[in-house]
Design a protein around this motif. Sequence first.
Motif, mmCIF file in Angstrom:
data_model
loop_
_atom_site.group_PDB
_atom_site.id
_atom_site.type_symbol
_atom_site.label_atom_id
_atom_site.label_comp_id
_atom_site.label_asym_id
_atom_site.label_seq_id
_atom_site.Cartn_x
_atom_site.Cartn_y
_atom_site.Cartn_z
ATOM 1 N N CYS A 203 0.828 -1.210 0.000
ATOM 2 C CA CYS A 203 0.000 0.000 0.000
ATOM 3 C C CYS A 203 0.864 1.262 0.000
ATOM 4 O O CYS A 203 1.751 1.436 0.844
ATOM 5 N N ILE A 205 -0.167 4.234 0.619
ATOM 6 C CA ILE A 205 -0.597 5.148 1.682
ATOM 7 C C ILE A 205 0.102 4.733 2.961
ATOM 8 O O ILE A 205 -0.110 3.627 3.454
ATOM 9 N N ASN A 222 -5.562 -2.825 2.594
ATOM 10 C CA ASN A 222 -6.330 -1.958 1.693
ATOM 11 C C ASN A 222 -7.831 -2.033 1.920
ATOM 12 O O ASN A 222 -8.541 -1.039 1.768
ATOM 13 N N ASN A 276 -2.924 0.846 -4.201
ATOM 14 C CA ASN A 276 -3.845 1.918 -3.835
ATOM 15 C C ASN A 276 -5.267 1.380 -3.732
ATOM 16 O O ASN A 276 -5.871 1.009 -4.737
ATOM 17 N N TYR A 278 -7.989 2.897 -3.364
ATOM 18 C CA TYR A 278 -8.980 3.735 -4.048
ATOM 19 C C TYR A 278 -8.963 3.562 -5.565
ATOM 20 O O TYR A 278 -9.754 4.202 -6.270
ATOM 21 N N TYR A 302 -3.560 5.410 -9.318
ATOM 22 C CA TYR A 302 -2.533 5.584 -8.285
ATOM 23 C C TYR A 302 -2.697 6.908 -7.527
ATOM 24 O O TYR A 302 -1.826 7.291 -6.748
ATOM 25 N N ASP A 304 -4.543 8.632 -4.567
ATOM 26 C CA ASP A 304 -5.212 8.098 -3.381
ATOM 27 C C ASP A 304 -5.833 9.166 -2.485
ATOM 28 O O ASP A 304 -6.287 8.862 -1.384
ATOM 29 N N LYS A 313 -12.207 8.945 0.188
ATOM 30 C CA LYS A 313 -12.665 8.142 1.327
ATOM 31 C C LYS A 313 -14.109 8.441 1.710
ATOM 32 O O LYS A 313 -14.706 7.710 2.507
#
Length: 698
Positions: A203, A205, A222, A276, A278, A302, A304, A313
Amino acid sequence: MLDVAFTYNYEEGKWIRCTDTELAKKEIEDIPCVTLINYISNPYRPNTNSKFVFCPKHGVMERIESISNHRAVSENGCCFEGLLGFAEITIGYDGYYATSPGFAPLRWRIYQSAPLKYINIACDVLKVNADINHVVTKVMSFSLSVDIIKDKIFISKCRLPKSNVNNWTETDIEIPDVVVETAMEAMRECTLYKTGIKPSVLCQIKNKTTLMAYLERPFDVNIVFLKQFFREFTTRDGDDIFDEVFTREEKNNYRIICDLLKIRPPKSLRKAYAFNPYAIVWYMIFKQWGIKDINYMHKFFYLDDSIASMYLKKFYFDKEANQVTRDYSLKNWEALEYYCHWVLEQKGEKRMLKWLYRVSSETGLNRLQWDALLAFHDYHEQLSEEVKERLLKDGPTVYVHDAISTEVTAFMENWRSTKINYNETEQSYSCRIKEYEFRLLPNTGMLPKLGAAFNNCVATYRDRIIRHQSVIVYVMNSDDYMACIEIKKGCHITQALGKYNSRLNKEVNNVCYYWAKRSNLVMDVDDILPMSPDELREFDDVIVEPIYVKSVHEMSLEELKDIPENKICDGYYLRLEYLLSSSTICPAPVPTGMEFNDEISRLTYLLPEGEQIFKAADNGNPEAMMVLGLMYFKGHVIDRNFDQALKWLKMSADSGNKEAAKKAKQLQNYMETGITNRELEILDALSNLRRLLAAGAY
């Protein structure tokens, strides 16, 4: 054993592993610490975003001239050495203390006494309160301790502003990438010992959410980021069944995701999802928009953070509608979708996605651009082809925004002006403070004038104002327009700006802040900056003068009676009749043998409360004559008499009252064809409804 520390390297611009034993091992209280301050969101202070340091020698905050590792030099040549902690402080103006403290991380540490034992991730921070000439700091230590083997976790607490004691992970302190990577490696080793498998964590992030996600789903962090997105799939009868749909042991959540969404995506999405979470959100949005070329989509997989300034989110998949949507800023999302679809149809995928990528990865969308897209969404059909062509060519630029606002203002001048009624709380917003007047928008006909005066898109707010979703207050000083304020949800200020959507100057800001506090309004944005206690005290002796003038449609029976005869305006007699007919007032009985000189004298005796209607009708007022005719027709507070009703309605019509002529014609038909009491009641109800609609009560 794992025992490492990290400090910030200002020369490299990142956190690195600390090799200085003194700085790494000593208690934070035994290490010299220097607090660096960055003042933000302060339009009245020059050189914002410069770093400052408090100098004990001179007793003031001094701008920093240079920074190196563990050393800062001020513009006055004063040198400060030690661990440097950097805090962002939002203040109003000179002399004002920040409403909330800033947290300045000094040192990060990771400690594990032995393999498979607790992993402790700790941060030594300074809690900073500061104004422009003073700083108060408090050393604190936050920690996150995890035991992968026993599935235990401990998070230290801290008191956040305007809240109870919370986990420190709810502050705005972000864990640096290098700390996340080091801690994650230790947790992966523990998982290997426990399960025989060392999970891969690809990930991209890397923050505290990633660490917490690993504790929930070590084999797929994820999926934790997608809890919101799949909320309708992981709820049953109000219960959370996330653990049932995506189990802790599952190593192939991607397959489950595809089955839930009923998709067969390209292989490149599976690879992107590994880095990612998202990427799934992006793919579903593009599928929803009908985009075909995977090559254009690929680079989005890619990203996020956000799509055009809206956090990814916050999105979720609506199962019933079979589409991606969101709860927050839904109007913005609808406007963005509408604009993107339009550009797709006009210019194709490449052109639209090029713009979308730029505003998602680099620039974002500012308020002015959002206003342009919202207006385009609401008024697309009415806009000229020239403006739409300019929007297609340039995007939502300042010029295009102004062009759209001008056109909306122009064609709105032809719309019927709708009266806006306010409740008592809203009426209190209208007042005079010093030489400033806070005025409520009287009707929608005023919107074009406000839009032209402020050169903003307030004219496009017509529908939401009519539906009472927004209340507009504008501030004037003599004949000059100073501020345009939008209030939503009854008491939340969501915008407060000057001409051309500019920030309010200091004097106007202070008056608006005092007005907002006095009106118990919540300031949801920083358009109005807080005042210091000293500045607020300057308003202690200020007289606030109410200036709201009620329309007749908002007045009670008693208020109508108090209006001087020379102040009576259109609608007065209609309102008076409505209140009389809906009241419990009964006609006075006529004594036996009592005689009256004329009809008006008799009516006034029977119903003294209606004297103004009767006198005005007798004097030839068209509205009053129509109202008297309606009173005879309804028979609520005076006896029903169709002949008298028809007489007064015709007299009003002969004076030029078109509405009375229409009603006289209807009554003539009723009298010729016959009408029942039930039909009269229905007609009466419809008449009242039309009156309320005409007054803008609905």
